[in-house]
Design a protein around this motif. Structure first.
Motif, short mmCIF file in Angstrom:
data_model
loop_
_atom_site.label_atom_id
_atom_site.label_comp_id
_atom_site.label_asym_id
_atom_site.label_seq_id
_atom_site.Cartn_x
_atom_site.Cartn_y
_atom_site.Cartn_z
N MET A 1 0.84 -1.19 0.00
CA MET A 1 0.00 0.00 0.00
C MET A 1 0.88 1.24 0.00
O MET A 1 1.99 1.24 0.51
CB MET A 1 -0.91 0.00 1.23
N ILE A 2 0.38 2.30 -0.56
CA ILE A 2 1.06 3.58 -0.65
C ILE A 2 0.47 4.48 0.44
O ILE A 2 -0.74 4.44 0.71
CB ILE A 2 0.80 4.22 -2.03
N SER A 3 1.29 5.32 1.03
CA SER A 3 0.77 6.25 2.04
C SER A 3 0.22 7.50 1.35
O SER A 3 0.68 7.89 0.27
CB SER A 3 1.87 6.64 3.03
N ALA A 25 -4.92 6.03 -1.80
CA ALA A 25 -3.78 5.26 -1.28
C ALA A 25 -4.18 3.82 -0.98
O ALA A 25 -3.38 2.91 -1.14
CB ALA A 25 -3.22 5.93 -0.03
N GLY A 26 -5.43 3.62 -0.58
CA GLY A 26 -5.90 2.27 -0.27
C GLY A 26 -6.00 1.35 -1.47
O GLY A 26 -6.05 0.13 -1.31
N ILE A 27 -6.00 1.91 -2.68
CA ILE A 27 -6.13 1.08 -3.88
C ILE A 27 -4.88 1.10 -4.74
O ILE A 27 -4.83 0.47 -5.79
CB ILE A 27 -7.37 1.47 -4.71
N ALA A 28 -3.86 1.85 -4.31
CA ALA A 28 -2.62 1.95 -5.08
C ALA A 28 -1.57 1.00 -4.51
O ALA A 28 -1.60 0.66 -3.32
CB ALA A 28 -2.10 3.39 -5.02
N ARG A 29 -0.67 0.55 -5.37
CA ARG A 29 0.43 -0.30 -4.90
C ARG A 29 1.71 0.11 -5.62
O ARG A 29 1.68 0.57 -6.76
CB ARG A 29 0.11 -1.77 -5.13
N ARG A 30 2.81 -0.05 -4.94
CA ARG A 30 4.12 0.27 -5.50
C ARG A 30 4.70 -0.98 -6.15
O ARG A 30 4.62 -2.07 -5.58
CB ARG A 30 5.05 0.77 -4.41
N GLU A 31 5.26 -0.81 -7.33
CA GLU A 31 5.90 -1.92 -8.05
C GLU A 31 7.26 -1.47 -8.54
O GLU A 31 7.45 -0.30 -8.88
CB GLU A 31 5.05 -2.36 -9.24
N SER A 32 8.17 -2.40 -8.60
CA SER A 32 9.51 -2.15 -9.15
C SER A 32 9.64 -2.91 -10.46
O SER A 32 9.15 -4.03 -10.59
CB SER A 32 10.59 -2.64 -8.19
N ALA A 33 10.32 -2.29 -11.42
CA ALA A 33 10.55 -2.93 -12.71
C ALA A 33 12.02 -2.75 -13.08
O ALA A 33 12.60 -1.69 -12.85
CB ALA A 33 9.65 -2.32 -13.78
N TYR A 50 -0.65 3.75 -14.43
CA TYR A 50 0.68 3.78 -13.81
C TYR A 50 1.11 5.22 -13.60
O TYR A 50 0.88 6.07 -14.46
CB TYR A 50 1.72 3.10 -14.71
N ILE A 51 1.80 5.46 -12.50
CA ILE A 51 2.45 6.73 -12.26
C ILE A 51 3.93 6.41 -12.04
O ILE A 51 4.27 5.58 -11.19
CB ILE A 51 1.87 7.47 -11.04
N VAL A 52 4.79 7.04 -12.83
CA VAL A 52 6.22 6.81 -12.70
C VAL A 52 6.71 7.59 -11.47
O VAL A 52 6.54 8.80 -11.38
CB VAL A 52 6.98 7.26 -13.96
N VAL A 53 7.30 6.87 -10.53
CA VAL A 53 7.86 7.50 -9.32
C VAL A 53 9.33 7.82 -9.57
O VAL A 53 9.79 8.93 -9.28
CB VAL A 53 7.70 6.58 -8.09
N SER A 54 10.07 6.87 -10.10
CA SER A 54 11.47 7.09 -10.46
C SER A 54 11.79 6.19 -11.64
O SER A 54 11.12 5.19 -11.88
CB SER A 54 12.39 6.78 -9.28
N ILE A 106 3.80 3.45 -9.35
CA ILE A 106 2.58 3.25 -8.57
C ILE A 106 1.56 2.73 -9.57
O ILE A 106 1.38 3.31 -10.64
CB ILE A 106 2.10 4.55 -7.90
N GLU A 107 0.94 1.61 -9.22
CA GLU A 107 -0.06 1.00 -10.08
C GLU A 107 -1.42 1.13 -9.41
O GLU A 107 -1.55 0.91 -8.20
CB GLU A 107 0.24 -0.48 -10.30
N ILE A 108 -2.41 1.48 -10.21
CA ILE A 108 -3.79 1.56 -9.72
C ILE A 108 -4.67 0.80 -10.70
O ILE A 108 -4.69 1.11 -11.90
CB ILE A 108 -4.26 3.02 -9.59
#
Length: 158
Positions: A1-3, A25-33, A50-54, A106-108
């Motif tokens: 979960m994302i804060s 935030a309750g429906i988003a998740r962080r993923e690494s690729a 998708y939202i690109v974090v980095s 971040i994936e939703i």
């Protein structure tokens, strides 16, 4: 979960209040690729926003020419990609997304997001208005690029 505080740092969510970010935030998740990883494929059903974090994601399309794909644009930190997921059941990816370097996303899940927005129309309006603005900017940029490639008075086919 994302804060909710993580979402507040991303431009797309900045103008939402804490309660609204809590909902998302309750429906988003962080993923690494990994570099080289394909996160979605052209012409495949689109169900995830998708939202690109980095990192950096190349957005590519198939061609009819020698190269199998051509880079059309890129997803940088803060950018939304996979926006076609918000177009409903008929949404398909118009491009493939390929990570050029290690990338945090971040994936939703779009259907879950749409259900959340249905339950809170004020948030839904702001999110969909923001999506509309982003897509309008992208369309204007694409038209500008197309116009710069043509010659005045020339009509092309195919």
């Amino acid at each position: 979960m994302i804060s909710p505080s993580e979402l507040a740092r991303l431009p797309f969510f900045r103008d939402l209040d804490d309660e609204e970010r809590e909902l998302l935030a309750g429906i988003a998740r962080r993923e690494s690729a990994a570099a080289g990883q394909r996160i979605f494929e052209e012409d495949e059903p689109s169900h995830t926003l998708y939202i690109v974090v980095s990192g950096l994601v190349s957005l590519r399309q198939k061609t009819r020419h020698e190269a199998p794909e051509v880079a059309m644009s890129a997803g940088h930190p803060g950018d939304l990609i996979g926006v076609s997921a918000m177009l409903g059941e008929a949404g398909v990816h118009p491009m493939s997304g390929v990570c050029l370097e290690p990338t945090e996303l971040i994936e939703i899940d779009a259907p879950v997001l749409m259900a959340a927005l249905d339950s809170n129309p004020a948030v839904g309006y702001r999110i969909l208005r923001r999506l509309n603005h982003i897509e309008a900017e992208r369309l204007a940029a694409a038209w500008s690029q197309i116009r710069s490639q043509g010659r005045a008075g020339e009509i092309t086919h195919g």
